[in-house]
Design an enzyme around this catalytic site. Structure first.
Site, short mmCIF file in Angstrom:
data_model
loop_
_atom_site.label_atom_id
_atom_site.label_comp_id
_atom_site.label_asym_id
_atom_site.label_seq_id
_atom_site.Cartn_x
_atom_site.Cartn_y
_atom_site.Cartn_z
N ASP A 1 33.92 37.52 48.37
CA ASP A 1 34.32 36.12 48.54
C ASP A 1 35.61 35.95 49.33
O ASP A 1 35.89 34.86 49.82
CB ASP A 1 34.49 35.47 47.16
CG ASP A 1 33.15 35.34 46.47
OD1 ASP A 1 32.95 35.97 45.42
OD2 ASP A 1 32.28 34.63 47.02
N HIS B 1 36.55 43.09 40.79
CA HIS B 1 35.10 43.16 40.67
C HIS B 1 34.76 44.00 39.45
O HIS B 1 35.45 44.98 39.16
CB HIS B 1 34.49 43.80 41.93
CG HIS B 1 33.04 43.48 42.10
ND1 HIS B 1 32.06 44.16 41.44
CD2 HIS B 1 32.42 42.53 42.84
CE1 HIS B 1 30.88 43.65 41.78
NE2 HIS B 1 31.07 42.66 42.62
C1 SDX Z 1 31.10 37.95 42.86
O1 SDX Z 1 28.85 41.19 39.87
C2 SDX Z 1 28.68 41.01 41.15
O2 SDX Z 1 28.09 41.82 41.84
C3 SDX Z 1 29.23 39.68 41.71
C4 SDX Z 1 29.20 39.54 43.23
C5 SDX Z 1 27.78 39.43 43.77
O3 SDX Z 1 27.55 39.75 44.95
O4 SDX Z 1 26.90 38.90 43.04
O5 SDX Z 1 29.86 40.63 43.83
C6 SDX Z 1 29.89 38.24 43.66
O6 SDX Z 1 31.02 37.27 41.87
C7 SDX Z 1 32.40 38.59 43.26
C8 SDX Z 1 33.56 38.25 42.29
C9 SDX Z 1 34.08 36.85 42.62
N1 SDX Z 1 35.05 36.42 41.58
C10 SDX Z 1 36.37 36.35 41.87
O7 SDX Z 1 36.87 36.69 42.95
C11 SDX Z 1 37.21 35.78 40.74
C12 SDX Z 1 38.48 36.61 40.56
N2 SDX Z 1 38.12 37.92 40.02
C13 SDX Z 1 38.09 38.10 38.64
O8 SDX Z 1 38.18 37.11 37.76
C14 SDX Z 1 37.54 39.44 38.15
O9 SDX Z 1 37.97 40.42 38.99
C15 SDX Z 1 36.04 39.50 37.97
C16 SDX Z 1 35.55 38.39 37.11
C17 SDX Z 1 35.36 39.44 39.29
C18 SDX Z 1 35.70 40.82 37.30
O10 SDX Z 1 36.38 40.80 36.11
P1 SDX Z 1 36.18 41.88 34.95
O11 SDX Z 1 35.38 43.04 35.40
O12 SDX Z 1 35.72 41.16 33.74
O13 SDX Z 1 37.64 42.42 34.82
P2 SDX Z 1 38.72 41.82 33.85
O14 SDX Z 1 38.70 40.32 33.91
O15 SDX Z 1 38.56 42.46 32.53
O16 SDX Z 1 40.09 42.29 34.56
C19 SDX Z 1 40.56 43.62 34.35
C20 SDX Z 1 42.05 43.54 34.61
C21 SDX Z 1 42.71 42.40 33.84
O17 SDX Z 1 44.07 42.78 33.66
P3 SDX Z 1 44.55 43.22 32.17
O18 SDX Z 1 44.25 42.04 31.26
O19 SDX Z 1 43.73 44.44 31.84
O20 SDX Z 1 46.02 43.48 32.34
O21 SDX Z 1 42.26 43.23 35.99
C22 SDX Z 1 42.91 41.95 36.09
C23 SDX Z 1 42.70 41.25 34.78
O22 SDX Z 1 43.75 40.31 34.54
N3 SDX Z 1 42.25 41.23 37.17
C24 SDX Z 1 42.86 40.39 38.00
C25 SDX Z 1 41.88 39.94 38.89
N4 SDX Z 1 40.71 40.49 38.56
C26 SDX Z 1 40.94 41.29 37.51
N5 SDX Z 1 44.16 39.99 38.06
C27 SDX Z 1 44.45 39.11 39.05
N6 SDX Z 1 43.55 38.62 39.94
C28 SDX Z 1 42.27 39.01 39.89
N7 SDX Z 1 41.40 38.54 40.76
#
Ligand code: SDX
Length: 380
Positions: free
Chosen positions: A317, A263
């Site tokens: 989710d 998140h």
């Molecule tokens: C919702 O914003 C809100 O409030 C949204 C929400 C709402 O109520 O409206 O809460 C609802 O959208 C929840 C999120 C649902 N999405 C997912 O579950 C999709 C999977 N999650 C991600 O893609 C990610 O965690 C995000 C998009 C939710 C947040 O991503 P960020 O803040 O842009 O973080 P990032 O992509 O920069 O990741 C930081 C690091 C990375 O690793 P490095 O490149 O630094 O080594 O964390 C890793 C990412 O690869 N990472 C994950 C991961 N989420 C982050 N690695 C594996 N699996 C994951 N799910």
């Protein structure tokens, strides 16, 4: 040319772009409050109707206020004259989120004054969209199954009425309550991408229908509301509980995103995930889907071991997928459920934006060349 240090922040991470009185998130402590009341208390004691009143009026209603708000909402359950025929003309292969985005947009054409952004008009439109969006989803799902639509029943609550229109029979109290908890927990969440989208659109003094349509488009994305469908697809890929660890470790080794985890704001477990985990376990046990819950719980344990140090925890989710499955919803209706609830938050933010508006217009930092000569086409 000396250039000033860049103020560019990718994804606006950490940037405060609005103020709100609706929801407060403490991402470090894993706290979510609607108008100061914890999501845990609201999930345990409130209803979706009461929660919407809270978000829109910044306080809980007394019993007569709740009664009149509930009847105002129920008066908006029905679709406009001729609208259901439009739904029945849609391709049955349409993706429900594309359908919902399109049909919420179409509601504007059945409004005598679609561009009226006065507070009372905005509230009335919000009530209309919130009230009849369930009928849109239910009518389309029945259409694609070759079934006639079921008229809304204004004697039923928001949640019971949706399940009734979808399935053609009154839901049990347990299923109604479970669905209502899902609606409460998804209603609002600060300046998430789809809420920001709604605020950006209304800040041009466009209209509520355009703002809602844009927000639905944003929510569909797998990085946002679409993740709950991604979680279910992942769970369906894992044959048994014993395969869960190897499956997730394989995803981690391939650096794939595990849906339902991580998140932008929470660096602790999403408090909604905690509420929905309890609900998912109960429902899974009651409906013979314990394997789904056990797989999810095993995945959470593996992710805790591998990723907690990176601040990656279950989000809203992750357990909503099992919950919606146990309620009997088809996988491609999971994200539309998120939308049905979030219409409440989106509308509240739109009304907040209208009350103290300033056009959203950030800057883009130009990083290209300058003083480039124009080369005639024959010389290129
Ligand atoms: C919702 O914003 C809100 O409030 C949204 C929400 C709402 O109520 O409206 O809460 C609802 O959208 C929840 C999120 C649902 N999405 C997912 O579950 C999709 C999977 N999650 C991600 O893609 C990610 O965690 C995000 C998009 C939710 C947040 O991503 P960020 O803040 O842009 O973080 P990032 O992509 O920069 O990741 C930081 C690091 C990375 O690793 P490095 O490149 O630094 O080594 O964390 C890793 C990412 O690869 N990472 C994950 C991961 N989420 C982050 N690695 C594996 N699996 C994951 N799910």
């Amino acid at each position: 040319m000396t250039t000033a240090p860049s103020s560019f922040v990718k994804g606006l991470e950490g940037i405060v772009a609005a103020q709100t009185e609706m929801s407060h998130i403490d991402g470090t402590a894993g706290i979510l409050e609607y108008v100061g009341i914890s999501i845990g208390d609201l999930s345990k004691h409130s209803t979706f109707e009461e929660t919407v009143f809270l978000l829109w009026n910044k306080r809980l209603p007394n019993s007569s206020e709740l009664g009149s708000f509930t009847s105002d909402l129920r008066a908006n359950y029905a679709l406009p004259e001729g609208f259901v025929e439009r739904i029945s003309s849609l391709p049955t292969s349409a993706e429900p989120m594309h359908m919902l985005r399109t049909m919420v947009s179409a509601l504007a054409m059945y409004d005598d004054n679609p561009n009226d952004n006065s507070v009372e008009a905005a509230r009335a439109k919000a009530l209309k969209i919130l009230g009849c969006a369930p009928a849109i989803v239910a009518a389309f799902d029945r259409h694609r199954r070759g079934l006639a639509p079921v008229e809304p029943d204004t004697s039923l609550s928001f949640s019971a009425n949706f399940l009734y229109m979808l399935n053609g029979e009154k839901p049990t109290d347990a299923m109604t309550r479970a669905f209502d908890i899902c609606m409460i927990t998804h209603a609002d969440h600060g300046l998430n991408n789809s809420t920001f989208t709604a605020r950006v659109v209304i800040s041009t003094l466009s209209d509520l229908y355009s703002a809602m349509t844009a927000a639905i488009g944003s929510l569909r994305g797998p990085l946002h509301g679409g993740a709950n469908e991604g979680v279910m697809k992942m769970l369906n890929q894992i044959p048994t509980i014993d395969d869960a660890e190897a499956y997730v470790m394989g995803m981690i080794e391939r650096k794939e995103r595990i849906m339902g985890f991580g998140h932008r704001v929470y660096k602790a477990k999403d408090p909604r995930a905690a509420e929905l985990m309890t609900l998912a376990k109960q429902l899974a046990d009651d409906t013979g889907n314990s394997d789904l819950y056990e797989k999810s719980h095993k995945i959470e344990q593996v992710m805790e071991r591998e990723y907690a140090a990176k601040g990656i925890y279950p989000n809203v989710d992750f357990y909503s997928a099992t919950t919606y499955h146990c309620i009997g919803l088809k996988l491609d209706l999971f994200t539309p459920m998120f939308a049905l609830s979030r219409i409440a938050g989106w509308s509240g933010h739109v009304i907040e934006q209208l009350a103290d508006n300033r056009l959203f217009r950030p800057k883009a930092e130009y990083v290209g060349d300058h003083d480039v000569p124009y080369t005639p086409i024959n010389d290129r």
